[in-house]
Write a protein that holds these residues in place. Structure first.
Motif, PDB file in Angstrom:
ATOM      1  N   THR A  90       0.830  -1.204   0.000  1.00 35.09           N
ATOM      2  CA  THR A  90       0.000   0.000   0.000  1.00 35.09           C
ATOM      3  C   THR A  90       0.863   1.253   0.000  1.00 35.09           C
ATOM      4  O   THR A  90       0.572   2.217  -0.705  1.00 35.09           O
ATOM      5  CB  THR A  90      -0.948  -0.011   1.212  1.00 35.09           C
ATOM      6  N   TRP A  91       1.936   1.244   0.804  1.00 37.44           N
ATOM      7  CA  TRP A  91       2.868   2.376   0.803  1.00 37.44           C
ATOM      8  C   TRP A  91       3.460   2.576  -0.600  1.00 37.44           C
ATOM      9  O   TRP A  91       3.561   3.705  -1.083  1.00 37.44           O
ATOM     10  CB  TRP A  91       4.006   2.136   1.799  1.00 37.44           C
ATOM     11  N   ALA A  92       3.877   1.484  -1.241  1.00 38.43           N
ATOM     12  CA  ALA A  92       4.482   1.591  -2.572  1.00 38.43           C
ATOM     13  C   ALA A  92       3.488   2.196  -3.569  1.00 38.43           C
ATOM     14  O   ALA A  92       3.860   3.039  -4.391  1.00 38.43           O
ATOM     15  CB  ALA A  92       4.965   0.222  -3.048  1.00 38.43           C
ATOM     16  N   GLU A  93       2.229   1.772  -3.483  1.00 30.34           N
ATOM     17  CA  GLU A  93       1.207   2.338  -4.369  1.00 30.34           C
ATOM     18  C   GLU A  93       1.018   3.834  -4.104  1.00 30.34           C
ATOM     19  O   GLU A  93       0.959   4.643  -5.022  1.00 30.34           O
ATOM     20  CB  GLU A  93      -0.119   1.608  -4.176  1.00 30.34           C
ATOM     21  N   ALA A  94       0.938   4.198  -2.820  1.00 33.24           N
ATOM     22  CA  ALA A  94       0.752   5.608  -2.459  1.00 33.24           C
ATOM     23  C   ALA A  94       1.952   6.443  -2.895  1.00 33.24           C
ATOM     24  O   ALA A  94       1.792   7.560  -3.410  1.00 33.24           O
ATOM     25  CB  ALA A  94       0.539   5.733  -0.951  1.00 33.24           C
ATOM     26  N   LEU A  95       3.160   5.908  -2.714  1.00 30.72           N
ATOM     27  CA  LEU A  95       4.356   6.642  -3.140  1.00 30.72           C
ATOM     28  C   LEU A  95       4.402   6.772  -4.662  1.00 30.72           C
ATOM     29  O   LEU A  95       4.857   7.794  -5.185  1.00 30.72           O
ATOM     30  CB  LEU A  95       5.618   5.965  -2.608  1.00 30.72           C
ATOM     31  N   GLY A  96       3.925   5.757  -5.366  1.00 31.88           N
ATOM     32  CA  GLY A  96       3.845   5.846  -6.835  1.00 31.88           C
ATOM     33  C   GLY A  96       2.907   6.959  -7.269  1.00 31.88           C
ATOM     34  O   GLY A  96       3.201   7.719  -8.188  1.00 31.88           O
ATOM     35  N   ARG A  97       1.756   7.070  -6.577  1.00 30.36           N
ATOM     36  CA  ARG A  97       0.817   8.161  -6.878  1.00 30.36           C
ATOM     37  C   ARG A  97       1.451   9.510  -6.564  1.00 30.36           C
ATOM     38  O   ARG A  97       1.339  10.462  -7.335  1.00 30.36           O
ATOM     39  CB  ARG A  97      -0.485   7.985  -6.116  1.00 30.36           C
ATOM     40  N   ALA A  98       2.140   9.586  -5.436  1.00 27.17           N
ATOM     41  CA  ALA A  98       2.801  10.837  -5.060  1.00 27.17           C
ATOM     42  C   ALA A  98       3.883  11.194  -6.073  1.00 27.17           C
ATOM     43  O   ALA A  98       4.048  12.358  -6.434  1.00 27.17           O
ATOM     44  CB  ALA A  98       3.397  10.719  -3.659  1.00 27.17           C
ATOM     45  N   GLN A  99       4.608  10.193  -6.541  1.00 31.25           N
ATOM     46  CA  GLN A  99       5.653  10.427  -7.543  1.00 31.25           C
ATOM     47  C   GLN A  99       5.050  11.024  -8.802  1.00 31.25           C
ATOM     48  O   GLN A  99       5.590  11.964  -9.377  1.00 31.25           O
ATOM     49  CB  GLN A  99       6.379   9.119  -7.857  1.00 31.25           C
ATOM     50  N   SER A 100       3.900  10.497  -9.223  1.00 34.12           N
ATOM     51  CA  SER A 100       3.204  11.039 -10.398  1.00 34.12           C
ATOM     52  C   SER A 100       2.788  12.483 -10.173  1.00 34.12           C
ATOM     53  O   SER A 100       2.952  13.331 -11.047  1.00 34.12           O
ATOM     54  CB  SER A 100       1.942  10.228 -10.681  1.00 34.12           C
ATOM     55  N   THR A 101       2.252  12.750  -9.000  1.00 35.45           N
ATOM     56  CA  THR A 101       1.809  14.103  -8.673  1.00 35.45           C
ATOM     57  C   THR A 101       2.992  15.067  -8.673  1.00 35.45           C
ATOM     58  O   THR A 101       2.917  16.165  -9.241  1.00 35.45           O
ATOM     59  CB  THR A 101       1.118  14.118  -7.299  1.00 35.45           C
ATOM     60  N   ILE A 102       4.083  14.658  -8.059  1.00 37.52           N
ATOM     61  CA  ILE A 102       5.273  15.509  -8.002  1.00 37.52           C
ATOM     62  C   ILE A 102       5.851  15.718  -9.393  1.00 37.52           C
ATOM     63  O   ILE A 102       6.226  16.838  -9.761  1.00 37.52           O
ATOM     64  CB  ILE A 102       6.320  14.910  -7.042  1.00 37.52           C
ATOM     65  N   ALA A 103       5.910  14.659 -10.202  1.00 32.74           N
ATOM     66  CA  ALA A 103       6.426  14.790 -11.565  1.00 32.74           C
ATOM     67  C   ALA A 103       5.566  15.768 -12.369  1.00 32.74           C
ATOM     68  O   ALA A 103       6.095  16.610 -13.105  1.00 32.74           O
ATOM     69  CB  ALA A 103       6.482  13.422 -12.254  1.00 32.74           C
TER      70      ALA A 103
END
Length: 113
Positions: A90-103
């Motif tokens: 779940t953390w990895a999924e959330a960090l992936g979403r955050a990475q997209s948002t930051i990018a």
């Protein structure tokens, strides 16, 4: 610069007019990092992380046992539980979403630079 009724931000402060200091806070990143380490290999008690490991164990995300297989005195070894693996996923999924948002933010920022 403080506003009444609003707590001071701990991640940024005004250094001088028009100049800000921003500190990217990563405290919450410790938990997924530790879970990832435990997924990669069991760890023995590593001092400063003891309280975090014990808290994760109380939450059922980590299991521990005493091991005398390593050199020296017996050591408590911590491993990820199935629940811990699910939380890590779940953390990895959330960090992936955050990475997209930051990018996306950085792309928009660079376009107008």
């Amino acid at each position: 610069m403080r506003h009444r009724g609003h707590p001071r931000s701990r991640s940024r402060r005004l250094v001088e007019p028009g100049r800000w200091h921003v500190h990217a806070r990563v405290e919450r990143f410790v938990e997924p990092s530790l879970l990832l380490l435990l997924r990669e290999r069991p760890l023995h008690d590593i001092g400063t992380l003891y309280r975090l490991l014990r808290a994760l164990e109380q939450e059922g995300l980590v299991a521990s046992e005493w091991s005398d297989e390593l050199p020296g005195p017996a050591k408590r070894t911590y491993e990820l539980t199935d629940d811990g693996r699910r939380v890590l996923d779940t953390w990895a999924e959330a960090l992936g979403r955050a990475q997209s948002t930051i990018a996306g933010f950085l792309e928009r920022y660079e376009e107008r630079r």
